[in-house]
Design a protein around this motif. Structure first.
Motif, PDB file in Angstrom:
ATOM      1  N   GLU A  45      41.988  31.356  38.711  1.00 53.28           N
ATOM      2  CA  GLU A  45      42.723  32.363  38.934  1.00 53.28           C
ATOM      3  C   GLU A  45      44.630  31.705  39.257  1.00 53.28           C
ATOM      4  OE1 GLU A  45      42.276  35.227  42.169  1.00 53.28           O
ATOM      5  OE2 GLU A  45      42.024  36.713  40.904  1.00 53.28           O
ATOM      6  N   HIS A  51      36.304  30.603  40.586  1.00 57.58           N
ATOM      7  CA  HIS A  51      36.828  32.117  40.621  1.00 57.58           C
ATOM      8  C   HIS A  51      38.584  31.668  40.768  1.00 57.58           C
ATOM      9  CE1 HIS A  51      37.814  35.824  40.019  1.00 57.58           C
ATOM     10  NE2 HIS A  51      38.135  36.125  40.928  1.00 57.58           N
ATOM     11  N   THR A  84      36.114  33.755  35.791  1.00 61.42           N
ATOM     12  CA  THR A  84      36.575  32.510  34.882  1.00 61.42           C
ATOM     13  C   THR A  84      36.858  32.528  33.428  1.00 61.42           C
ATOM     14  OG1 THR A  84      34.880  30.863  36.164  1.00 61.42           O
ATOM     15  CG2 THR A  84      36.187  30.038  34.043  1.00 61.42           C
ATOM     16  N   TYR A 138      40.150  32.936  27.914  1.00 61.57           N
ATOM     17  CA  TYR A 138      40.287  31.794  27.948  1.00 61.57           C
ATOM     18  C   TYR A 138      39.552  31.739  27.895  1.00 61.57           C
ATOM     19  CZ  TYR A 138      44.194  33.193  30.663  1.00 61.57           C
ATOM     20  OH  TYR A 138      45.850  33.640  30.913  1.00 61.57           O
ATOM     21  N   GLU A 158      47.415  40.617  38.194  1.00 59.56           N
ATOM     22  CA  GLU A 158      46.034  39.979  36.990  1.00 59.56           C
ATOM     23  C   GLU A 158      45.557  39.546  37.791  1.00 59.56           C
ATOM     24  OE1 GLU A 158      48.930  38.589  32.577  1.00 59.56           O
ATOM     25  OE2 GLU A 158      48.858  37.222  35.029  1.00 59.56           O
ATOM     26  N   HIS A 159      43.714  40.008  37.649  1.00 57.56           N
ATOM     27  CA  HIS A 159      42.594  39.713  37.914  1.00 57.56           C
ATOM     28  C   HIS A 159      42.016  38.494  37.050  1.00 57.56           C
ATOM     29  CE1 HIS A 159      43.120  41.783  41.794  1.00 57.56           C
ATOM     30  NE2 HIS A 159      44.490  43.020  40.748  1.00 57.56           N
ATOM     31  N   VAL A 160      41.247  38.133  37.640  1.00 55.67           N
ATOM     32  CA  VAL A 160      40.683  37.112  36.889  1.00 55.67           C
ATOM     33  C   VAL A 160      38.575  37.410  37.156  1.00 55.67           C
ATOM     34  CG1 VAL A 160      39.723  34.461  36.209  1.00 55.67           C
ATOM     35  CG2 VAL A 160      41.836  34.800  36.031  1.00 55.67           C
ATOM     36  N   LYS A 181      41.044  38.117  31.751  1.00 54.32           N
ATOM     37  CA  LYS A 181      41.847  38.036  32.773  1.00 54.32           C
ATOM     38  C   LYS A 181      42.415  40.272  32.445  1.00 54.32           C
ATOM     39  CE  LYS A 181      46.064  36.331  32.491  1.00 54.32           C
ATOM     40  NZ  LYS A 181      46.960  35.742  31.917  1.00 54.32           N
ATOM     41  N   SER A 235      44.891  42.412  32.961  1.00 57.30           N
ATOM     42  CA  SER A 235      46.559  42.567  33.707  1.00 57.30           C
ATOM     43  C   SER A 235      46.751  43.744  33.680  1.00 57.30           C
ATOM     44  CB  SER A 235      47.216  41.624  31.730  1.00 57.30           C
ATOM     45  OG  SER A 235      47.588  40.200  31.886  1.00 57.30           O
ATOM     46  N   THR A 295      42.656  39.446  28.948  1.00 57.41           N
ATOM     47  CA  THR A 295      43.150  37.415  28.026  1.00 57.41           C
ATOM     48  C   THR A 295      41.881  36.949  28.545  1.00 57.41           C
ATOM     49  OG1 THR A 295      45.117  37.522  28.654  1.00 57.41           O
ATOM     50  CG2 THR A 295      43.994  35.890  28.178  1.00 57.41           C
ATOM     51  N   THR A 326      46.036  30.639  36.099  1.00 56.73           N
ATOM     52  CA  THR A 326      46.077  31.607  35.518  1.00 56.73           C
ATOM     53  C   THR A 326      46.873  32.685  34.920  1.00 56.73           C
ATOM     54  OG1 THR A 326      44.204  32.638  35.029  1.00 56.73           O
ATOM     55  CG2 THR A 326      43.873  30.677  33.665  1.00 56.73           C
ATOM     56  N   ALA A 327      46.651  32.801  36.625  1.00 57.75           N
ATOM     57  CA  ALA A 327      47.120  34.704  36.577  1.00 57.75           C
ATOM     58  C   ALA A 327      47.772  34.763  37.156  1.00 57.75           C
ATOM     59  CB  ALA A 327      46.127  35.021  37.962  1.00 57.75           C
TER      60      ALA A 327
END
Length: 753
Positions: free
Chosen positions: A42, A38, A55, A68, A50-52, A58, A60, A66, A45-46
């Motif tokens: 993050e 995790h 995995t 992935y 932003e929170h992932v 995400k 925003s 988003t 990508t974050a």
């Protein structure tokens, strides 16, 4: 806490050790030591705010979700399909969903691809989490981020994206319930918001910070199909606008400051070595910067590709052919025959005693089939851009496994894995061609290997591009196969024994198996290696064996004096899914109804990648022997359809791809080298020759099957069986263009004149 309680109500720490949610390990996937999956996701990508989640997801601050996707989209629509599956379970507003290709980071290794090897294995629930974690660690160690095997939807989508979306929804609902001091069961998620009957509402973005602190559910509840609002709808692909307006970036589009270009003068003979070359006149050419020796060739580096290509073409090399210049299709097929005759080979399938039944049979049918090597002929030629500087490397490439590219470049460049950055880009076609070297699977050096070796010798980024001739003549080919058959018919015309011997066992292992109720079966194989490099090709071994088995099954129907459809139908009585697909294809094609004069139909069926496809080809053969495919009717059971538009497109694409191979496809070896060089002598089906294609789906509810490949295998047999119906000529080797298809009736009429 009792052992039972510990197993049924795990703590957050136990979840971390167990390694993830059931059926995928995607939400946590934590390592036993070091940063969690995790955390790594993050970091990759974050951005601030932003929170992932899980995995792959995400959220925003603008309430955009988003997704992935750890797969390459080569036109098959998986970026959209997997985003649909995640968004459906998450209850995200589709208008606010975005999708991106996952970075080439170990956090985004697709362990669901690895889970194919435990498919069908009954793993006790107590070990499921540990098994998932072990698989994750294995694919991370092997750098697996593969797109192939028609696996994206049926593995990553079903066992990854759906649970991930459901888990994220659960966490968001619990965060809202805690904020409002209500029970989670009173809240609901819809259109990227969580609401309560009291009128309270919060967006996913407003809840993301609190939700990210919660423990994920071990068994997230998935939606019932009846409740779907996104999946099953014909949704426009997310990648289409950029491909239409020209903003999409493919590997060949890369331009970096100070970029150089490389072309290769390959040794034409497979397995040969370059023993000498004269670089002096080449280095005097305007714009040429460097000449670099590589395995099996010499690269020329210049300030533009044209100069590099022309200089490479002018470079004189001397080779040691290692005796391989004596190899030709004649010697290869002779070797096949010799190897098949040596003995019984290795077991594939043994049911009953086919040998004994054949020995006593009053009526035996025998036939030998062959298919040639095939190239991939992707629209975008092979290319890779590498820049090695300051003890690090950057790579820009379209690949079917970006994480594998990263590991491969690190090995060749002598760098640590963490010092290599791969920028995954779009692929202009692949079909198995853009898989980098993966030990034990693909061992033939690729453009990635060569680009890295060249980059080690130059200052600045260098882009290696294959010419079309390079691509056709230095591919990793679909292997040529010879397959021999013997069968016995009983007194009622039903097959009592089936014996098949073939060269080269390939993936998937079940490709030569038949679904029909034949009581005695013996299917065996021999290896018959050659220096010609081999690699995965769309549908892999199914493309060869479906032509063999479905053509020979047609021969048996003819010998039994039975209709080919009815013959198969009777033998599939114990295979309800196959039978339903066969009957739907026949019904939609109008099997048994009158056709226009001069036309005929052929039928074939195959299960591949857990999907069942039957195809009926309607063709005509002119008095002069010209073959025309007018219509193909396909029936498909892939379990459930995620996006009807892209599903139909994949079936159409697979049929056209297979039709090219059936009609034209042939790589021939002469003096150890490929004789073909470009599209004039390695033909494709043109738009004007594409038949009308009708696609029909059965929503059986079975486990999801693939769609990128399963429509390719049946078409060659369907067309060749139709040719027999039209002309009385049985085609046992491809391509069809090599055969005089003039109908026997036309020849007899000319003889009478």
């Amino acid at each position: 806490m009792s052992i039972k309680d510990k197993l049924t109500n795990p703590t957050r720490r136990q979840l971390i050790v167990a390694g993830g949610i059931a059926g995928g390990g995607l939400l946590l996937g934590y390592a036993f030591s070091g940063p969690s999956r995790h955390t790594l996701a993050e970091r990759a990508t974050a951005r601030k705010g932003e929170h992932v989640f899980a995995t792959w997801l995400k959220i925003s601050p603008d309430n955009t979700v988003t997704v992935y996707v750890p797969h390459a989209d080569m036109g098959q629509g998986v970026i959209t399909a997997l985003a649909m599956m995640a968004a459906e379970e998450m209850e995200a507003d589709w208008s606010r969903v975005r999708a991106e290709v996952a970075p080439a980071e170990k956090a985004f290794a697709n362990e669901n691809f690895g889970q194919r090897f435990t498919e069908g294995v009954n793993i006790p629930p107590i070990f499921q989490g540990v098994t998932d974690t072990a698989m994750l660690k294995l694919v991370q160690f092997l750098n697996v981020q593969v797109t192939g095997g028609s696996s994206s939807v049926r593995w990553t989508g079903q066992h990854g994206m759906r649970p991930a979306g459901a888990a994220a929804k659960d966490m968001l609902i619990r965060a809202a319930a805690a904020r409002w001091n209500v029970a989670p069961s009173e809240c609901m998620a819809k259109l990227s918001h969580v609401t309560h009957p009291s009128g309270k509402s919060a967006s996913f973005a407003e809840l993301a910070n609190d939700a990210a602190e919660l423990s994920p559910p071990y068994h997230p509840v998935l939606k019932a199909k009846a409740d779907y609002t996104i999946v099953g709808k014909p949704i426009q692909r997310l990648d289409i606008p950029a491909k239409v307006n020209g903003t999409a970036i493919y590997g060949i589009d890369v331009r970096r400051p100070g970029q150089l270009y490389a072309a290769i003068k390959f040794s034409p003979v497979f397995g040969s070595e370059v023993v000498s070359y004269d670089s002096e006149p080449i280095l005097k050419r305007y714009g040429v910067k460097k000449v670099v020796a590589i395995p099996g060739g010499v690269a020329v580096v210049a300030d533009n590709f044209w100069r590099a290509k022309e200089a490479a073409a002018a470079l004189e090399i001397k080779i040691d052919a290692k005796g391989n210049d004596a190899i030709s299709m004649t010697t290869i097929y002779a070797q096949h025959d010799t190897d098949l005759a040596k003995g019984d080979g290795s077991k594939d399938v043994e049911i009953g005693d086919a040998g004994a039944v054949l020995g006593q049979a009053a009526k035996r049918i025998e036939a030998t089939y062959r298919v040639p090597y095939l190239a991939h002929a992707c629209m975008e030629p092979m290319n890779c851009t590498v820049w090695i500087h300051g003890g690090k490397a950057e790579v820009w490439v379209g690949s079917q496994s970006p994480l594998s590219v990263r590991g491969r470049v690190a090995d060749i460049a002598g760098l640590d894995f963490e010092d290599v950055t791969v920028h995954p880009l779009l692929l202009g076609g692949a079909f198995g061609r853009r898989v980098p070297v993966i030990k034990g699977f693909i061992d033939f050096p690729s453009e990635i290997d060569f680009a890295t070796l060249i980059a080690k010798e130059v200052d600045g980024p260098v882009q290696l591009i294959y010419t079309r001739e390079d691509d056709i003549q230095h591919d990793a080919y679909r292997v040529a196969v010879t397959s021999t058959f013997r069968a016995a018919l009983d007194g009622e015309g039903n097959p009592a024994a089936w014996s098949n011997r073939y060269t080269t066992k390939d993936e998937p292992g079940e490709a030569a198996h038949i679904p029909y109720a034949v009581p005695n079966q013996s299917i065996r194989y021999v290896e018959s290696p050659t220096p010609v490099p081999r690699g995965p090709w769309r549908s892999v071994a199914h493309s060869q064996h479906t032509f063999f088995t479905e053509s020979f099954m047609d021969e048996l129907a003819h010998e039994a004096g039975k209709d080919p459809f009815e013959f198969r139908r009777a033998l599939l009585k114990d295979q309800p899914r196959h039978l339903a697909v066969l009957e739907l294809a026949a019904a939609k094609a109008g099997w048994g109804t009158p056709l226009e004069k001069g036309r005929a139909r052929g039928i074939a069926i195959q299960e591949s990648f857990k999907s069942i496809v039957a195809e009926v080809a309607e063709i005509s053969v002119s008095p002069s022997g010209e073959l025309k495919v007018h219509r193909v009717t396909a029936a498909v059971d892939c379990g459930s359809v995620i996006n009807p538009d892209t599903a139909a497109q994949q079936v159409e694409s697979g049929i056209i791809f297979g039709l090219t191979a059936a009609l034209h496809g042939e790589i021939t070896i002469e003096k150890g080298a490929v004789a073909q060089s470009n599209f004039p002598d390695y033909e494709m089906v043109r738009m004007a020759d594409v038949p009308v294609i009708d696609v029909h789906f059965i929503e059986s509810g079975a486990n999801l099957g693939g769609l990128g490949e399963p429509a390719t295998p049946p078409i060659a047999a369907a067309v060749s069986n139709a040719v027999f119906a039209a002309t009385g000529k049985r085609v046992r080797d491809l391509p069809l263009r090599n055969h005089d298809l003039t109908p026997l009736s036309a020849k007899l009429a000319r003889a009478a004149d």
